[in-house]
Design an enzyme around this catalytic site. Sequence first.
Site, short mmCIF file in Angstrom:
data_model
loop_
_atom_site.label_atom_id
_atom_site.label_comp_id
_atom_site.label_asym_id
_atom_site.label_seq_id
_atom_site.Cartn_x
_atom_site.Cartn_y
_atom_site.Cartn_z
N SER A 55 0.79 -1.23 0.00
CA SER A 55 0.00 0.00 0.00
C SER A 55 0.82 1.28 0.00
CB SER A 55 -0.94 0.01 1.21
OG SER A 55 -0.20 -0.03 2.42
N CYS A 56 2.09 1.22 -0.43
CA CYS A 56 2.89 2.44 -0.45
C CYS A 56 2.29 3.48 -1.39
CB CYS A 56 4.34 2.14 -0.84
SG CYS A 56 4.54 1.27 -2.41
N GLY A 57 1.73 3.02 -2.52
CA GLY A 57 1.10 3.96 -3.45
C GLY A 57 -0.11 4.64 -2.84
#
Length: 226
Positions: A55-57
Amino acid sequence: MRTIALAFLLCVACVSEAAQMPLSVLPGGAVVFKPIQSVRERKFVDLVQQKTDFSCGAAALATILRQAYWLDVDEHQIIEGMLAHADQDLVRTQGFSMLDMKRYVESLGMRARGYRVAPDTLHDVRIPVVVLMDIRGYKHFVVMQKVDRGWVYIGDPVLGHKRYRVDDFIKGWNGIIFAVIGQGYDKDNALIDPPLPLTAKGRLDGFTPVKDADLLDFGFIKSDFF
């Protein structure tokens, strides 16, 4: 006296998050408190931390939407929004892409654009943008906040505020920036004035708000400013 000092030290030792630290005792018994901030909080101030491996984006996008547009969104909401427009099997194996982020941003009635930027013009990027970095073979979305005096300031959903020498940043960057564009952009947002490393002894330069003319270069239109 020793008892008071010991109690004070124990109070400080137990502080791990933002709190009020007793600074001194005034005549009459009044206590003066000073707000303090943990090192971890300082590292992630104004940033959304990622909570899952892929979920870095979403966290990077949430950071920009919250800070630059004051939208009340979090990482979980953006994950769900992107999944609604993405190939879920592909997401499970490769994570989200800039295309997934673009579709989500457009679902909010905003615009998103990707630009290929020459390394020697990085300092011309005057808005916070999402960039993809290759960190030791790991593809990772972060927020590029500003480039100044040979340093690239990054808001990393895992590591917090970081800065890299331009040459080091370029080695792991794919050459593309992802810009979110729309009404309500805060030209004085906190992301374009990131905190310096804790070891820095002073500010490198004064904070300067971004001009409308600079924003037009990234796809903003006049109506976005009203």
